[in-house]
Design a protein around this motif. Structure first.
Motif, PDB file in Angstrom:
ATOM      1  N   CYS A 156       0.994  -1.221  -0.145  1.00  0.00           N
ATOM      2  CA  CYS A 156       0.062   0.179   0.041  1.00  0.00           C
ATOM      3  C   CYS A 156       0.825   1.301  -0.008  1.00  0.00           C
ATOM      4  CB  CYS A 156      -1.101  -0.089   1.203  1.00  0.00           C
ATOM      5  SG  CYS A 156      -2.466   1.107   0.805  1.00  0.00           S
ATOM      6  N   CYS A 190      -2.113  -3.340  -4.483  1.00  0.00           N
ATOM      7  CA  CYS A 190      -3.063  -2.887  -3.454  1.00  0.00           C
ATOM      8  C   CYS A 190      -4.164  -1.759  -3.885  1.00  0.00           C
ATOM      9  CB  CYS A 190      -2.109  -2.409  -2.082  1.00  0.00           C
ATOM     10  SG  CYS A 190      -3.075  -2.455  -0.726  1.00  0.00           S
ATOM     11  N   CYS A 191      -4.294  -0.837  -3.060  1.00  0.00           N
ATOM     12  CA  CYS A 191      -5.258   0.226  -3.501  1.00  0.00           C
ATOM     13  C   CYS A 191      -4.818   0.767  -4.888  1.00  0.00           C
ATOM     14  CB  CYS A 191      -5.300   1.286  -2.694  1.00  0.00           C
ATOM     15  SG  CYS A 191      -5.667   0.592  -0.679  1.00  0.00           S
TER      16      CYS A 191
HETATM   17 ZN   LIG Z   1      -3.991  -0.284  -0.076  1.00  0.00          ZN
END
Ligand SMILES: [Zn+2]
Length: 314
Positions: free
Chosen positions: A219, A295-296
């Protein structure tokens, strides 16, 4: 799937992408930005995983997309699934239900084609109440890990911990439960130190000593910003490295997208291209990163690009 995560790490693992941001974009997750300033790190009700019981079809579909894109592991959407965090979002009474439903969904989609990881993250107690709350964190993390084990996860991904002290607690709980754990810290606002002032190298050494099967970061940074910190970690551990970067562009001054004004409602303005994940895949393979995912900001297109880079397809 008959392989264990430890075996799979020997040949390289493609992870999946980010669930909460993608499902927020699709309208199934609350970012919390309508009620308060999100991204302070103090913690609140935002980005919790109740979609697993409220809109299971949406979550099932995203799992299918990541699997189709080439992921070898599906993370059950149990991120921010401790009773502590769920309580603040109004879902504390559903802690068992949410964790069980999320694992069941991931296992159904994975079948024998992918491993299923239980995702365990920080409780946010450390940010809210300080280091004195670590024993409370231990109770909450131990409870969630017990639920994930009962639900039948293959291993754990301990992720998005800002404080090494809380990561230590999580690794101790994982060891006690007898579940293998991939351990990844998140660094903000800069990649030089985590929130309790440990360098990436120190984090890697401590996580290694506490029995993780792979260590790394997830992240907050785009791949290029994250690579230097992974190289630092490489110097202090012989374990496979794990990296699940975000797909958002960070700046020289601020190395974490959740500290940028674009979080969470203007993330489209700092989205990086899937091409950068293709490049990251190639680099990850060349630098011996044993677990590479997203991730995001990473939807299936990013994971497909990453997998192609990692396996060096033309
Ligand atoms: Zn993330």
């Amino acid at each position: 799937m008959s392989h264990s995560i430890t075996e799979l790490l020997k040949s390289g693992v493609i992870g999946d992408g980010g669930y909460l941001i993608e499902l927020e974009r699709r309208g199934y997750v609350d970012s919390g930005s309508g009620r308060e300033k999100v991204g302070t790190g103090r913690g609140s009700g935002q980005f919790t995983p109740e979609v697993a019981v409220e809109n299971p079809e949406a979550l099932r579909e995203l799992h299918r997309e990541f699997l189709h894109a080439g992921a070898n592991v599906l993370q059950a959407l149990t991120f921010f699934g401790t009773r502590e965090k769920l309580n603040r979002a109004g879902y504390g009474a559903d802690t068992e239900k949410i964790n069980f439903a999320a694992v069941k969904l991931a296992k159904e989609v994975a079948g024998d084609r992918a491993l299923v990881a239980g995702s365990v993250s920080r409780t946010q107690l450390t940010e809210r109440e300080g280091m004195g709350s670590l024993e409370k964190s231990r109770d909450h993390i131990a409870e969630q890990i017990r639920l994930l084990k009962e639900a039948g996860v293959d291993f754990l991904i301990l992720e998005t911990f800002f404080h090494l002290a809380e990561m230590k607690v999580a690794l101790e709980c994982a060891a006690k439960a007898g579940l293998p754990a991939v351990a990844t810290m998140s660094f903000r606002p800069l990649i030089t130190k985590c929130s309790d002032d440990h360098t990436p190298a120190e984090c890697a050494r401590v996580m290694t000593d506490l029995g993780a099967v792979a260590v790394g970061a997830n992240c907050e940074q785009d791949p290029n910003r994250m690579l230097p910190l992974l190289r630092q970690m490489r110097g202090t551990t012989s374990l496979p490295l794990a990296a699940q970067p975000a797909a958002f562009r960070t700046t020289e001054q601020i190395h974490s997208f959740t500290k940028l004004p674009a979080f969470p409602d203007e993330l489209e303005t700092i989205q990086i291209s899937r091409r950068e994940f293709h490049e990251f895949g190639k680099l990850a393979r060349n630098e011996g990163i044993g677990y590479a995912g997203g991730c995001c900001g990473c939807n299936a297109a990013y994971i497909k690009a990453l997998a192609a880079g990692y396996t060096d397809e033309p």
